[in-house]
Write an enzyme that holds these catalytic residues in place. Structure first.
Site, short mmCIF file in Angstrom:
data_model
loop_
_atom_site.label_atom_id
_atom_site.label_comp_id
_atom_site.label_asym_id
_atom_site.label_seq_id
_atom_site.Cartn_x
_atom_site.Cartn_y
_atom_site.Cartn_z
CE1 TYR A 88 25.10 15.74 5.62
CE2 TYR A 88 27.02 16.04 4.50
CZ TYR A 88 26.22 15.42 5.40
OH TYR A 88 26.68 14.09 5.76
CG LEU B 283 18.86 13.31 18.96
CD1 LEU B 283 20.21 12.57 18.31
CD2 LEU B 283 18.85 13.60 20.50
P1 NAD Z 1 20.74 7.36 7.60
O1 NAD Z 1 19.63 8.40 7.10
O2 NAD Z 1 20.54 5.86 7.09
O3 NAD Z 1 20.44 7.46 9.18
C1 NAD Z 1 20.40 8.75 9.73
C2 NAD Z 1 19.70 8.47 11.09
O4 NAD Z 1 19.78 9.58 12.01
C3 NAD Z 1 18.22 7.85 10.88
O5 NAD Z 1 17.87 6.79 11.65
C4 NAD Z 1 17.50 8.97 11.26
O6 NAD Z 1 16.15 8.44 11.83
C5 NAD Z 1 18.24 9.63 12.58
N1 NAD Z 1 17.80 11.22 12.59
C6 NAD Z 1 17.88 12.01 11.69
N2 NAD Z 1 17.40 13.13 12.05
C7 NAD Z 1 17.09 12.77 13.58
C8 NAD Z 1 16.52 13.55 14.70
N3 NAD Z 1 16.17 14.84 14.67
N4 NAD Z 1 16.84 13.05 15.85
C9 NAD Z 1 17.19 11.58 15.91
N5 NAD Z 1 17.53 10.87 15.06
C10 NAD Z 1 17.68 11.32 13.88
O7 NAD Z 1 22.01 8.00 7.10
P2 NAD Z 1 23.48 7.54 7.41
O8 NAD Z 1 24.23 7.66 6.05
O9 NAD Z 1 23.62 6.32 8.19
O10 NAD Z 1 24.08 8.73 8.31
C11 NAD Z 1 24.62 8.62 9.46
C12 NAD Z 1 25.73 9.72 9.47
O11 NAD Z 1 26.74 9.72 8.69
C13 NAD Z 1 25.09 11.06 9.32
O12 NAD Z 1 25.46 12.11 10.31
C14 NAD Z 1 25.51 11.52 7.97
O13 NAD Z 1 25.52 12.94 7.72
C15 NAD Z 1 26.82 11.01 7.88
N6 NAD Z 1 27.29 10.83 6.38
C16 NAD Z 1 26.84 9.81 5.71
C17 NAD Z 1 27.18 9.76 4.42
C18 NAD Z 1 26.39 8.94 3.34
O14 NAD Z 1 26.89 8.99 2.03
N7 NAD Z 1 25.50 8.08 3.77
C19 NAD Z 1 28.34 10.31 3.98
C20 NAD Z 1 29.23 11.10 4.85
C21 NAD Z 1 28.42 11.13 6.30
#
Ligand code: NAD
Length: 251
Positions: free
Chosen positions: A152, A42
């Site tokens: 970010y 993506l």
């Molecule tokens: P994660 O790394 O476990 O999951 C992220 C997923 O996104 C992965 O499966 C990865 O393969 C996929 N991804 C990344 N780049 C991609 C690309 N170019 N094309 C397709 N897929 C892609 O992380 P998470 O914590 O589950 O994050 C999910 C969402 O939550 C994200 O948007 C993140 O910014 C947000 N978020 C996370 C936290 C945290 O502390 N974990 C806090 C606030 C917001």
């Protein structure tokens, strides 16, 4: 049974949301770079088009979309990639799936922002506004010139702007747009952030009123509620889900 699409579904919050929706008896079309029904990158317009085509191959109606795919901005990271995946990888996919959402009686989109918007100092509102303007090459150029850690929260703020700008018109089609803003959640992303040579020490320095990071299923529970008709009055808003970090830092 309803049909949903979840990006970033192979890990973390996306995986927990998928698991919960399937346990509730719904059908979920998963999208990720690997280990998904639809494998797509993506970060690029071509990858987003192929993701949307993959969803269209298996359904012509969606009751909800949860774009979870995202990347953290670490030391020496690629700010342009952060802008492309977090903002454009969300908005372009959701906008392209709008006809499928409008085809449902009622539908809901829950984008994943972050409490870094409230809690992380030093990021640029101007960059957020530029990203939200939707010109990806211009946003990428500005983001590439910015430390990825500051791109970010700008990308996550821009997502909220997109939700607020579009929620009224989409609601007229029966599609509710909202955002969640998690704090620190124990996922692969948290592990990556902790391993950062310069920023890792700050990851657990943010206070939490409940004394621990979140679990992905706690965020998934809120997302599933926002997807449901129980949240029928909730339109264009952001639900902060961070165990009280925002409340502690911004009393
Ligand atoms: P994660 O790394 O476990 O999951 C992220 C997923 O996104 C992965 O499966 C990865 O393969 C996929 N991804 C990344 N780049 C991609 C690309 N170019 N094309 C397709 N897929 C892609 O992380 P998470 O914590 O589950 O994050 C999910 C969402 O939550 C994200 O948007 C993140 O910014 C947000 N978020 C996370 C936290 C945290 O502390 N974990 C806090 C606030 C917001």
């Amino acid at each position: 049974m309803r049909t949903f699409a979840v990006t970033g579904a192979a890990s973390g919050i996306g995986a927990a949301t998928t698991e919960r929706l399937r346990a509730d008896g719904h059908r979920v079309v998963t999208i990720d770079r690997a280990d998904a029904d639809v494998v797509a990158d993506l970060s690029t317009p071509a990858g987003r088009s192929s993701a949307v085509a993959g969803v269209r191959e298996v359904t012509d109606v969606l009751h909800g979309v949860v774009p979870c795919a995202g990347v953290a901005g670490g030391t020496g990271g690629d700010g342009a990639l952060v802008a492309s995946v977090n903002y454009f990888g969300t908005v372009e996919v959701v906008e392209s799936l709008r006809p499928l959402l409008a085809a449902a009686d009622s539908a809901s989109v829950v984008v994943v922002s972050s409490n870094s918007v409230e809690c992380q100092p030093g990021w640029s509102r101007e960059l957020a506004a530029l990203i939200a303007d939707g010109d990806e090459p211009a946003a990428r150029a500005a983001a590439a010139a910015t430390e990825a850690v500051h791109v970010y929260p700008a990308s996550k703020s821009a997502l909220r702007t997109w939700v607020r700008r579009n929620a009224p018109a989409w609601a007229a089609d029966g599609v509710r747009l909202n955002a969640v803003a998690p704090g620190l959640v124990e996922t692969a992303m948290a592990t990556v952030m902790r391993a950062d040579p310069e920023l890792g020490v700050f990851v657990d320095a943010y206070p939490s009123a409940i004394g621990r990071p979140g679990r992905p299923e706690e965020v998934a529970a809120a997302i599933v509620w926002l997807l449901s008709d129980e949240a029928s009055l909730v339109v264009g808003t952001t639900l902060v889900i961070d165990g009280g970090t925002d409340a502690l830092l911004n009393p």
